[in-house]
Design a protein around this motif. Structure first.
Motif, PDB file in Angstrom:
ATOM      1  N   ARG A 100       0.779  -1.605   0.204  1.00  0.00           N
ATOM      2  CA  ARG A 100       0.254  -0.149  -0.046  1.00  0.00           C
ATOM      3  C   ARG A 100       1.045   0.842  -0.123  1.00  0.00           C
ATOM      4  O   ARG A 100       1.374   1.680  -1.371  1.00  0.00           O
ATOM      5  CB  ARG A 100      -0.520   0.085   1.350  1.00  0.00           C
ATOM      6  CG  ARG A 100      -1.878   0.741   1.432  1.00  0.00           C
ATOM      7  CD  ARG A 100      -1.918   2.260   1.065  1.00  0.00           C
ATOM      8  NE  ARG A 100      -1.782   2.849   1.875  1.00  0.00           N
ATOM      9  CZ  ARG A 100      -0.759   4.198   2.648  1.00  0.00           C
ATOM     10  NH1 ARG A 100      -1.202   4.781   1.449  1.00  0.00           N
ATOM     11  NH2 ARG A 100      -0.911   4.707   4.219  1.00  0.00           N
ATOM     12  N   ASP A 101       1.660   1.536   1.160  1.00  0.00           N
ATOM     13  CA  ASP A 101       2.301   2.963   1.358  1.00  0.00           C
ATOM     14  C   ASP A 101       3.282   2.960   0.210  1.00  0.00           C
ATOM     15  O   ASP A 101       3.052   4.148  -0.141  1.00  0.00           O
ATOM     16  CB  ASP A 101       2.129   3.245   3.110  1.00  0.00           C
ATOM     17  CG  ASP A 101       2.113   5.359   1.988  1.00  0.00           C
ATOM     18  OD1 ASP A 101       2.087   5.992   1.700  1.00  0.00           O
ATOM     19  OD2 ASP A 101       2.909   5.216   3.607  1.00  0.00           O
ATOM     20  N   GLN A 125       2.369   3.573  -3.087  1.00  0.00           N
ATOM     21  CA  GLN A 125       1.266   4.885  -3.197  1.00  0.00           C
ATOM     22  C   GLN A 125       2.630   5.840  -3.433  1.00  0.00           C
ATOM     23  O   GLN A 125       2.289   6.850  -4.239  1.00  0.00           O
ATOM     24  CB  GLN A 125       0.500   5.248  -1.957  1.00  0.00           C
ATOM     25  CG  GLN A 125      -0.189   6.259  -2.456  1.00  0.00           C
ATOM     26  CD  GLN A 125      -0.961   6.196  -1.145  1.00  0.00           C
ATOM     27  OE1 GLN A 125      -2.220   5.352  -1.186  1.00  0.00           O
ATOM     28  NE2 GLN A 125      -1.190   7.392  -0.720  1.00  0.00           N
ATOM     29  N   THR A 163       1.890   4.510  -6.391  1.00  0.00           N
ATOM     30  CA  THR A 163      -0.407   3.655  -6.335  1.00  0.00           C
ATOM     31  C   THR A 163      -0.837   2.861  -7.315  1.00  0.00           C
ATOM     32  O   THR A 163      -1.928   2.061  -7.840  1.00  0.00           O
ATOM     33  CB  THR A 163      -1.056   3.775  -5.789  1.00  0.00           C
ATOM     34  OG1 THR A 163      -1.278   5.537  -5.602  1.00  0.00           O
ATOM     35  CG2 THR A 163      -1.938   3.159  -4.903  1.00  0.00           C
ATOM     36  N   THR A 185      -5.515   3.576  -3.118  1.00  0.00           N
ATOM     37  CA  THR A 185      -4.759   2.329  -3.847  1.00  0.00           C
ATOM     38  C   THR A 185      -6.922   1.413  -4.471  1.00  0.00           C
ATOM     39  O   THR A 185      -6.543   1.560  -5.641  1.00  0.00           O
ATOM     40  CB  THR A 185      -5.777   1.428  -2.573  1.00  0.00           C
ATOM     41  OG1 THR A 185      -6.302   0.645  -1.787  1.00  0.00           O
ATOM     42  CG2 THR A 185      -3.308   0.715  -2.153  1.00  0.00           C
TER      43      THR A 185
END
Length: 472
Positions: free
Chosen positions: A17-18, A21, A26, A55
């Motif tokens: 995720r991060d 991103q 993302t 996301t």
């Protein structure tokens, strides 16, 4: 300081995720994630952050994927590891507040589809904008983690953080995250902050920062020494730069100490080896810019997040006024103070930055006031930690001043779920489609048409599927 007994540090992995991103906008598809899930599941992470944030939008808009399908596939693969998501409080995953019934339904469906931990934050740290999501998470037997958007300023004393931590515990949260989105926390400040929080709350403390300013690993070390329970890290091919410190490095740093993770470095190496070719592919294609991989000490000098800095440069470049950057950077803290000293995180960072650009380029402060600036001053985002500059309120709002609200913004919203149900019923194939539509109506509709074309064997490139969002 409270008596803190050293114990093994827990690590939340952000690569799904991060990390992507932060480094590749993302764009990591589900097909890259799934083959490595089995190995990641054996590490012993506190959790894997894999959903929420940007996301959801990116899945629909750019990857032609159903984010709910991604979550279900990840849940099927992670047999032993908790899954975590980032949730923007009353804004859910969007940029403006939603009615309570939509927030509650989104939480319900997130947990039903596989999420264990929901990290909930608000750009103003207005706890009123978090309560509905926290209550809904607890109702669904999920773990409600409240994230505090960390920032600097005369209002943000240790007493401020201690007080808000106690209020978070009282509202029923299960843990607290210090969300240092701009990489502003230096080691000594992190030690003092965690120590103060440990005095005021018994909740577990998780530390989240970015490597943007170059000090994040040291900040984590001091945080752990002060009693932090969990740190957010990314496997090395997607670590550093605007992402998090590297998982393997932090695990190795604590070996031989009471904080040792017990992670298998050979297993971590295999996971890193898996992601490395994809990283190289992203660099070769230009998806991963080397500009985000270095250290930007201006983050500490101007207290401006890396993403906000690049946005300011872009705005000035469009006007042919790059020479005004220093003036704008000096105007940012003044605007921020005028607007109640909010943390600089989406969307407040964009609002403050854009207003600073207007103030400098027009040669007159608040001669031009965008609607979003007015909305902050009208209370539509919530309550700031300090009052607004009354002179700015008068000049920016004029006759609109009497429309100011002091209640929780969502209190003014009518229930919205049925309206969204009605509007998207022709495309609905699962309950979750209503939520995709509620958050991003145009993007979701484009995706639904694309999905329909695929299912009927029609080439989406040739069909009239309003598929402009998808470069195929």
């Amino acid at each position: 300081m409270a008596d803190i007994q050293p114990k093994p540090i827990k690590i939340t992995e952000t690569v799904l995720r991060d990390a992507h991103q932060s480094l590749i906008a993302t764009r990591m598809p589900t097909s890259i994630m799934l083959p490595i899930v089995d190995k990641m599941d054996k590490v012993g992470y506190n959790a894997v952050e894999c959903w929420g944030g940007a996301t959801f939008d990116a899945c629909l808009r750019f990857l032609k994927e159903d984010p709910w399908d991604r979550l279900r596939k990840l849940r099927d693969g992670f047999k032993n590891t908790k899954l975590q998501m980032l949730f923007r409080g009353q804004n859910i995953l969007g940029y403006s507040p939603y009615p309570d019934d939509v927030v509650e339904y989104f939480v319900q469906k997130s947990i039903a589809n596989g999420i264990d931990i929901i990290r909930i934050f608000d750009c103003l740290n207005d706890l009123r904008n978090l309560q509905t999501a926290v209550t809904a998470t607890k109702k669904e037997k999920g773990h409600a983690q409240v994230a505090l958007s960390y920032t600097l300023g005369e209002a943000y004393t240790l007493d401020y953080w201690k007080d808000i931590a106690k209020r978070i515990e009282d509202m029923g949260a299960d843990s607290i995250c210090i969300k240092d989105m701009a990489g502003l926390l230096v080691p000594k400040s992190a030690y003092d902050l965690v120590s103060a929080l440990k005095e005021s709350t018994s909740l577990p403390i998780e530390m989240h920062t970015h490597y943007t300013s170059g000090v994040a690993s040291m900040t984590y070390m001091k945080s752990v020494e002060a009693g932090a329970d969990i740190i957010d890290c990314a496997i090395s091919p997607f670590a550093l730069g605007t992402s998090q410190p590297a998982t393997e490095v932090m695990a190795a740093a604590f070996d031989g100490t009471p904080y040792a993770t017990g992670f298998d470095q050979n297993l971590l190496s295999e996971i890193a080896d898996y992601f490395r070719p994809y990283r190289e592919e992203c660099i070769d294609s230009g998806l991963m810019s080397t500009k985000v991989l270095g250290v930007n000490i201006n983050t500490l000098r101007y207290q401006v997040p890396g993403g906000m800095l690049s946005n300011l440069i872009s705005q000035l470049k469009e006007q042919g006024k790059e020479d005004k950057l220093r003036d704008v950077l000096e105007e940012v803290p003044r605007v921020r103070k005028d607007l109640g000293e909010p943390p600089l995180v989406t969307p407040s960072s964009q609002i403050v930055g854009t207003q600073a650009v207007f103030n400098v380029l027009t040669g007159e402060r608040y001669k031009v006031v965008p609607q979003q600036t007015k909305d902050i001053l009208l209370g539509k985002y919530g309550q700031t930690v300090k009052p607004f500059n009354p002179e700015v309120v008068d000049k920016a709002l004029g006759d609109e001043k009497d429309q100011t609200i002091t209640c929780r913004p969502a209190d003014l919203l009518e229930p919205g779920l049925q309206k969204f149900e009605d509007e998207c019923k022709q495309y609905k194939q699962q309950d979750e489609d209503v939520l995709s539509y509620a958050l991003f109506p145009k993007v979701a509709t484009d995706f639904f048409k694309y999905r329909q074309a695929q299912q009927t064997g029609v080439d989406p490139n040739k069909a009239d599927v309003a598929n402009k969002a998808y470069p195929v």
